[in-house]
Design a protein around this motif. Structure first.
Motif, PDB file in Angstrom:
ATOM      1  N   VAL A 128      51.298  -9.759  22.540  1.00  0.00           N
ATOM      2  CA  VAL A 128      50.225  -9.976  23.511  1.00  0.00           C
ATOM      3  C   VAL A 128      49.755  -8.638  24.074  1.00  0.00           C
ATOM      4  CG1 VAL A 128      49.617 -10.978  25.756  1.00  0.00           C
ATOM      5  CG2 VAL A 128      50.971 -12.315  24.109  1.00  0.00           C
ATOM      6  N   LEU A 129      50.679  -7.775  24.438  1.00  0.00           N
ATOM      7  CA  LEU A 129      50.287  -6.482  25.002  1.00  0.00           C
ATOM      8  C   LEU A 129      49.574  -5.618  23.962  1.00  0.00           C
ATOM      9  CD1 LEU A 129      53.341  -5.734  27.296  1.00  0.00           C
ATOM     10  CD2 LEU A 129      51.101  -6.681  27.929  1.00  0.00           C
ATOM     11  N   HIS A 130      49.977  -5.720  22.708  1.00  0.00           N
ATOM     12  CA  HIS A 130      49.260  -4.993  21.658  1.00  0.00           C
ATOM     13  C   HIS A 130      47.833  -5.510  21.528  1.00  0.00           C
ATOM     14  CE1 HIS A 130      47.940  -3.200  17.998  1.00  0.00           C
ATOM     15  NE2 HIS A 130      47.742  -4.403  17.502  1.00  0.00           N
ATOM     16  N   LEU A 131      47.674  -6.819  21.528  1.00  0.00           N
ATOM     17  CA  LEU A 131      46.349  -7.438  21.421  1.00  0.00           C
ATOM     18  C   LEU A 131      45.445  -6.947  22.553  1.00  0.00           C
ATOM     19  CD1 LEU A 131      45.749 -11.177  20.828  1.00  0.00           C
ATOM     20  CD2 LEU A 131      44.713 -10.071  22.766  1.00  0.00           C
ATOM     21  N   VAL A 132      45.965  -6.908  23.773  1.00  0.00           N
ATOM     22  CA  VAL A 132      45.191  -6.444  24.931  1.00  0.00           C
ATOM     23  C   VAL A 132      44.830  -4.969  24.757  1.00  0.00           C
ATOM     24  CG1 VAL A 132      45.259  -6.023  27.427  1.00  0.00           C
ATOM     25  CG2 VAL A 132      46.193  -8.160  26.482  1.00  0.00           C
ATOM     26  N   ASN A 133      45.785  -4.148  24.357  1.00  0.00           N
ATOM     27  CA  ASN A 133      45.536  -2.733  24.160  1.00  0.00           C
ATOM     28  C   ASN A 133      44.475  -2.504  23.085  1.00  0.00           C
ATOM     29  OD1 ASN A 133      46.308   0.084  24.713  1.00  0.00           O
ATOM     30  ND2 ASN A 133      47.011   0.042  22.600  1.00  0.00           N
ATOM     31  N   HIS A 134      44.557  -3.243  22.005  1.00  0.00           N
ATOM     32  CA  HIS A 134      43.576  -3.142  20.926  1.00  0.00           C
ATOM     33  C   HIS A 134      42.179  -3.474  21.444  1.00  0.00           C
ATOM     34  CE1 HIS A 134      41.269  -4.858  17.524  1.00  0.00           C
ATOM     35  NE2 HIS A 134      41.749  -3.796  16.888  1.00  0.00           N
ATOM     36  N   GLY A 135      42.069  -4.545  22.207  1.00  0.00           N
ATOM     37  CA  GLY A 135      40.771  -4.930  22.755  1.00  0.00           C
ATOM     38  C   GLY A 135      40.219  -3.879  23.706  1.00  0.00           C
ATOM     39  N   THR A 136      41.088  -3.306  24.527  1.00  0.00           N
ATOM     40  CA  THR A 136      40.659  -2.271  25.459  1.00  0.00           C
ATOM     41  C   THR A 136      40.096  -1.070  24.701  1.00  0.00           C
ATOM     42  OG1 THR A 136      42.280  -2.974  27.100  1.00  0.00           O
ATOM     43  CG2 THR A 136      41.430  -0.732  27.314  1.00  0.00           C
ATOM     44  N   TYR A 137      40.787  -0.677  23.659  1.00  0.00           N
ATOM     45  CA  TYR A 137      40.338   0.452  22.838  1.00  0.00           C
ATOM     46  C   TYR A 137      38.931   0.201  22.288  1.00  0.00           C
ATOM     47  CZ  TYR A 137      40.216   3.756  18.950  1.00  0.00           C
ATOM     48  OH  TYR A 137      39.849   4.737  18.081  1.00  0.00           O
ATOM     49  N   HIS A 138      38.722  -0.975  21.723  1.00  0.00           N
ATOM     50  CA  HIS A 138      37.428  -1.250  21.088  1.00  0.00           C
ATOM     51  C   HIS A 138      36.326  -1.596  22.084  1.00  0.00           C
ATOM     52  CE1 HIS A 138      38.688  -0.351  17.127  1.00  0.00           C
ATOM     53  NE2 HIS A 138      39.637  -1.273  17.125  1.00  0.00           N
ATOM     54  N   ARG A 139      36.675  -2.118  23.251  1.00  0.00           N
ATOM     55  CA  ARG A 139      35.632  -2.254  24.285  1.00  0.00           C
ATOM     56  C   ARG A 139      35.162  -0.865  24.710  1.00  0.00           C
ATOM     57  NH1 ARG A 139      38.979  -6.475  25.661  1.00  0.00           N
ATOM     58  NH2 ARG A 139      40.114  -5.153  27.135  1.00  0.00           N
TER      59      ARG A 139
END
Length: 170
Positions: A128-139
């Motif tokens: 879950v934390l990886h998914l959030v981090n990935h989304g933050t990067y691409h936003r």
């Protein structure tokens, strides 16, 4: 507080926030080409969704090789309107919300068979934390792309989330 679930709520809120900003701009912004990490903002949004969907499949029990085969082709599913992305992300956010309600132990480990990196015992909370981090990067990529196209982005930092309403879909 359930920290991974709270971080996912932030992720859903941040996606919603950037999509709301995109709705304020001319519709052509979504498909306007830019020299960046992705050829268009639509491509970036499709990538965020594809990865989120892939990890959702893993979290709900699908093996990662199968989840990658199922989810990654969604990268090529380039939608034509922001509203289509709003609906897509909202449906997935609802599915995540139901998963969080049903998952009793986010510290439970699974054997993650990552086709890109190999086997690893991985906690659900780490995914879950990886998914959030990935989304933050691409936003962040989307924000940069907006600026390159001559438009202001919108703040979607975690600290701002603390003071906003949680995402409607969770």
């Amino acid at each position: 507080m359930n920290h991974p679930a709270e971080m996912y709520r932030y992720h859903a809120w941040a996606n919603q926030t950037i999509l709301e900003r995109l709705k304020e701009l001319p519709s052509s912004v979504l498909s306007q080409e830019v020299n960046s990490s992705f050829p268009t903002i639509a491509h970036a949004l499709s990538h965020i969704y594809a990865v989120d969907r892939t990890w959702y499949l893993v979290l709900t029990g699908m093996g990662m090789p199968e989840a990658v085969q199922t989810g990654m082709p969604l990268n090529a599913n380039i939608l034509h309107t922001v509203d289509e992305y709003v609906d897509l992300f909202a449906r997935l956010s609802e599915q995540f919300g139901a998963w969080f309600e049903s998952e009793a132990d986010l510290e439970r480990t699974i054997l993650l068979d990552n086709p890109f990196a190999g086997l690893r015992q991985t906690r659900l909370s780490e995914i879950v934390l990886h998914l959030v981090n990935h989304g933050t990067y691409h936003r962040g990529n989307v924000s940069t792309m907006l600026r390159q196209l001559g438009h202001a982005s919108v703040m979607h930092d975690y600290a701002l989330f603390w003071y906003q309403e949680p995402a409607r879909s969770i």
